[in-house]
Design a protein around this motif. Structure first.
Motif, short mmCIF file in Angstrom:
data_model
loop_
_atom_site.label_atom_id
_atom_site.label_comp_id
_atom_site.label_asym_id
_atom_site.label_seq_id
_atom_site.Cartn_x
_atom_site.Cartn_y
_atom_site.Cartn_z
N LEU A 192 -22.55 5.06 44.65
CA LEU A 192 -21.96 5.57 45.88
C LEU A 192 -21.29 4.52 46.76
CD1 LEU A 192 -24.78 8.04 46.97
CD2 LEU A 192 -22.74 8.53 45.61
N ASP A 193 -21.28 3.28 46.33
CA ASP A 193 -20.70 2.21 47.14
C ASP A 193 -19.28 2.55 47.59
OD1 ASP A 193 -20.87 -0.25 48.44
OD2 ASP A 193 -19.84 -1.25 46.79
N ASP A 194 -19.02 2.38 48.85
CA ASP A 194 -17.69 2.55 49.45
C ASP A 194 -17.18 3.99 49.51
OD1 ASP A 194 -17.49 -0.19 49.92
OD2 ASP A 194 -16.62 -0.55 47.94
N LEU A 195 -18.01 4.99 49.23
CA LEU A 195 -17.55 6.37 49.35
C LEU A 195 -17.60 6.81 50.81
CD1 LEU A 195 -19.17 8.21 46.31
CD2 LEU A 195 -16.84 7.35 46.55
N LYS A 196 -16.64 7.58 51.19
CA LYS A 196 -16.56 8.12 52.54
C LYS A 196 -17.28 9.46 52.62
CE LYS A 196 -13.75 4.82 53.75
NZ LYS A 196 -14.41 3.59 53.49
N PRO A 197 -17.71 9.87 53.83
CA PRO A 197 -18.34 11.18 53.96
C PRO A 197 -17.43 12.28 53.41
CG PRO A 197 -18.60 9.93 55.97
CD PRO A 197 -17.67 9.14 55.09
N SER A 198 -18.06 13.29 52.82
CA SER A 198 -17.32 14.43 52.26
C SER A 198 -16.68 15.23 53.38
CB SER A 198 -18.25 15.35 51.48
OG SER A 198 -18.71 14.69 50.34
N ARG A 255 -13.98 10.80 39.60
CA ARG A 255 -14.29 11.40 40.90
C ARG A 255 -15.81 11.43 41.05
NH1 ARG A 255 -11.03 16.92 40.42
NH2 ARG A 255 -11.69 17.21 42.57
N VAL A 256 -16.29 11.19 42.26
CA VAL A 256 -17.73 11.08 42.50
C VAL A 256 -18.11 11.86 43.74
CG1 VAL A 256 -19.65 9.48 42.91
CG2 VAL A 256 -17.69 8.74 41.52
N PHE A 257 -19.26 12.52 43.65
CA PHE A 257 -19.86 13.21 44.80
C PHE A 257 -21.33 12.81 44.87
CE2 PHE A 257 -22.64 16.65 46.22
CZ PHE A 257 -22.19 16.81 47.52
N GLY A 258 -21.81 12.51 46.07
CA GLY A 258 -23.22 12.21 46.28
C GLY A 258 -23.80 13.12 47.35
N GLY A 306 -18.16 11.37 49.18
CA GLY A 306 -17.29 11.49 48.03
C GLY A 306 -16.53 12.80 48.00
N ASP A 307 -16.19 13.23 46.80
CA ASP A 307 -15.32 14.37 46.57
C ASP A 307 -16.14 15.63 46.30
OD1 ASP A 307 -13.40 16.18 45.79
OD2 ASP A 307 -12.52 14.91 44.24
N ALA A 308 -16.43 16.38 47.35
CA ALA A 308 -17.22 17.60 47.20
C ALA A 308 -16.47 18.69 46.46
CB ALA A 308 -17.66 18.11 48.58
N ASP A 309 -15.18 18.53 46.30
CA ASP A 309 -14.34 19.52 45.62
C ASP A 309 -14.18 19.25 44.12
OD1 ASP A 309 -13.33 21.80 46.74
OD2 ASP A 309 -11.32 21.01 47.09
N LEU A 310 -14.93 18.30 43.58
CA LEU A 310 -14.70 17.89 42.20
C LEU A 310 -15.01 18.97 41.17
CD1 LEU A 310 -17.33 15.28 40.92
CD2 LEU A 310 -17.79 16.90 42.71
#
Length: 171
Positions: free
Chosen positions: A87-93, A68-71, A122-126
């Motif tokens: 961060l490639d291909d991550l959607k807005p949190s 899981r990734v958050f940026g 990415g996943d802000a809930d990680l």
């Protein structure tokens, strides 16, 4: 672009920290492999990547799987090769709040994002199960005068590995 990459890994004996070299990585799976190498038997592995006192990326592996990734800001992917790898291909949190009083906290986090002009991805809930819910993580990233190192320190203090990361930073 300069960066600091610190792994915080937890196993049955507690948290440990180690610096991770990301030079030459070509994709996110290679970054995950370097995180796994810190402690292959870890229950939770976190990687905090701070770049140029502007950007923060957090990666998480549970038992070496389910990356899981958050940026903190999507702009990082546009401004550096390392940012693009992470961060490639991550959607807005998307803020998802489950607490009954979460509405006000969500509004505050969204207000701070707008004021700061950043777009977390990415996943802000990680880190929610470790005590840092999405709205708090995003609010920290959007807080004026908070450097990525400050956000890392605050998050690590909350989850119980603050001393380990601080010792690593000072080494």
């Amino acid at each position: 672009m300069s960066y600091f990459a610190a792994a915080a890994v937890r196993d049955s004996s507690g948290w440990t920290a180690a610096e991770v070299d990301l030079s030459g990585v070509t994709d996110l799976e290679e970054v995950a492999d370097r995180l796994r190498d810190v402690n292959p038997d870890a229950d939770v592995s976190l990687l905090f990547v701070e770049a140029d006192d502007i950007y923060l990326v957090i990666l998480r592996l549970d038992e070496g799987e389910d990356l899981r990734v958050f940026g903190s800001d999507s702009t990082f992917a546009e401004e550096s090769r390392l940012g693009a790898v992470l961060l490639d291909d991550l959607k807005p949190s998307v803020l998802k709040l489950e607490e009954p009083d979460g509405g006000e906290q969500m509004e505050e986090a969204e207000r701070r994002l707008a004021e700061a002009g950043i777009e977390p991805v990415g996943d802000a809930d990680l880190l929610a199960d470790l005590g840092v819910p999405a709205h708090r993580l995003i609010a920290l990233c959007a807080q004026e005068e908070m450097l990525p190192s400050d956000v890392t320190a605050e998050v690590c203090e909350t989850i119980g590995c603050g001393e380990e990361i601080e010792e690593l930073r000072e080494a």
